[in-house]
Design a protein around this motif. Structure first.
Motif, PDB file in Angstrom:
ATOM      1  N   HIS A 172     -42.878 -14.336  30.221  1.00  0.00           N
ATOM      2  CA  HIS A 172     -42.588 -15.354  30.926  1.00  0.00           C
ATOM      3  C   HIS A 172     -43.053 -15.306  32.434  1.00  0.00           C
ATOM      4  O   HIS A 172     -42.708 -14.199  33.098  1.00  0.00           O
ATOM      5  N   ASP A 185     -43.063 -18.125  34.407  1.00  0.00           N
ATOM      6  CA  ASP A 185     -42.638 -19.312  34.894  1.00  0.00           C
ATOM      7  C   ASP A 185     -41.374 -19.464  35.635  1.00  0.00           C
ATOM      8  O   ASP A 185     -40.783 -20.499  35.833  1.00  0.00           O
ATOM      9  N   ASN A 219     -46.342 -17.832  29.313  1.00  0.00           N
ATOM     10  CA  ASN A 219     -45.826 -18.958  30.013  1.00  0.00           C
ATOM     11  C   ASN A 219     -46.260 -18.912  31.404  1.00  0.00           C
ATOM     12  O   ASN A 219     -45.587 -18.307  32.194  1.00  0.00           O
TER      13      ASN A 219
END
Length: 405
Positions: free
Chosen positions: A24, A26, A353
């Motif tokens: 991640h 994001d 992401n």
């Protein structure tokens, strides 16, 4: 050099979403949620709960949750708990505040906004100025360096300036402007200062008074908490403002700014999120002490990973727009000749992401020459580790080697 006991493996074990196996990057759009925060939300929802009061257990539970959340946010921001306002979102709170302040503005008055900011710290003020007849003036950042200087504000301030809106850190390129110097200039001409702290609060210890902010807005869902907004201000300043509200609702501060019943379960999650942050690597006798040392450890961890990514990007055919000397671990990049959306999709297909876009920092994206499309944003969070960074670097390298379709 900070000496910390930052155990990222133990930290990651507290985030159920990481079990899905994605890397991640994001978090600038919303962080993952640790289990203790989810547990606190569930506990509030399943306990006796009613409107705030002191007669029944349900009323007392609601009252305790609200006061605990005000105290938690006050510790996080070094603010007065009596000046902590909760709302549906930072954007909603800023619109409400803008409408309230604009009742005291008149034609010929001026407000100052910056090209660097998220639109939530631009459009509410532009619309409030339009409604009152006030003039809007712009502080521009340098698109080559990403720097937003105090001089950019000095050039547009005047005795008619009523409000200056500035971000504490750009959610698009990470730039951290000299907020205190900007605030000092604004206060010299009698203007109020509204600071968008949504992005900064997730990455560094915050002291609202040290920043010189009259108003400081942030969003707990960016720092491991639930989705809602927070506004911090001096209670004495809030006492001077008369927002529109329902007739039977209290006129007490800060409640007069909170429209309708608060989301008690989310406020319980806010307290849990602040406690979680304080426990990452915190030391000291008070929660504020623990928050300061924990956020210093978070900053050290994230900056180390950012340096790894930047070193790898230097060897790839990419353009990096995050260039300011003082910035958060947030990188905006593109691959010349390639569609940003393609890079986003390529990485997503590999479980990474890292989204693409302008992320509501529309003025900044346009000022950088990226139009409304923006670029690829890589954002770090406390739970990102070296293995995630390895995957990102490998994925970006593979994308750069592929042929455009």
């Amino acid at each position: 050099m900070l000496v910390s006991t930052y155990d990222v493996a133990a930290l990651r074990a507290q985030f159920p979403a990481l079990n899905a196996g994605y890397a991640h990057f994001d978090a600038p759009g919303g962080s993952l949620t640790p289990q203790p925060v989810a547990d606190a939300v569930a506990a509030a929802l399943t306990a006796p709960l009613a409107n705030r009061g002191s007669v029944t257990a349900a009323e007392r539970n609601a009252d305790r949750i609200v006061l605990d959340a005000r105290g938690a946010m006050a510790d996080l921001l070094a603010a007065d708990p009596g000046g902590i306002v909760f709302g549906r979102s930072m954007t909603a709170l800023t619109f409400d505040l803008g409408r309230t302040l604009a009742t005291g503005w008149a034609p010929g008055d001026e407000i100052v906004v910056s090209r660097l900011d998220h639109d939530a710290n631009i459009r509410p003020w532009l619309l409030a100025a339009q409604a009152s007849g006030a003039r809007v003036r712009w502080a521009e950042f340098d698109p080559q360096t990403g720097e937003l200087s105090a001089d950019a504000f000095a050039a547009v301030l005047s005795p008619r300036t009523r409000l200056v809106a500035v971000t504490a850190a750009s959610n698009l390129i990470g730039t951290r402007p000299p907020v205190r110097a900007i605030a000092d200039l604004a206060h010299e001409v009698g203007a109020l200062v509204h600071v968008d702290g949504v992005h900064l609060t997730a990455h560094a210890a915050v002291d609202v008074d040290a920043l010189g902010a009259d108003f400081y807005a942030c969003s707990p869902y960016k720092f491991l908490g639930p989705h809602l907004g927070v506004l911090a201000a001096d209670p004495a300043l809030l006492e001077m403002l008369r927002p529109q509200k329902l007739l039977p609702s209290t006129d007490a501060v800060p409640e007069r700014f909170e429209l309708g019943t608060l989301p008690y379960e989310l406020l319980a999650g806010v307290t849990a999120a602040v406690d979680f942050l304080a426990g990452i690597a915190g030391t000291g006798p008070t929660r504020r002490d623990r928050l300061v040392t924990s956020m210093a450890a978070v900053e050290e961890h994230e900056d180390r990973l950012r340096a790894r990514i930047e070193a790898a990007l230097a060897d790839l055919p990419v353009t990096v727009y995050s260039r300011a000397a003082h910035r958060t671990p947030t990188l905006l990049i593109d691959v010349p000749g390639r569609e940003t959306a393609d890079a986003y999709a390529f990485l997503a297909g590999r479980g990474i992401n890292a989204p693409a876009g302008s992320f509501y920092a529309l003025e900044a994206s346009r000022w950088l020459g990226l139009g409304d499309t923006g670029a690829l944003r890589i954002g770090l969070a406390p739970y990102v580790d070296d293995a995630d960074v390895d995957r990102l670097i490998e994925g970006l390298g593979e994308f750069c080697q592929t042929s455009p379709t």
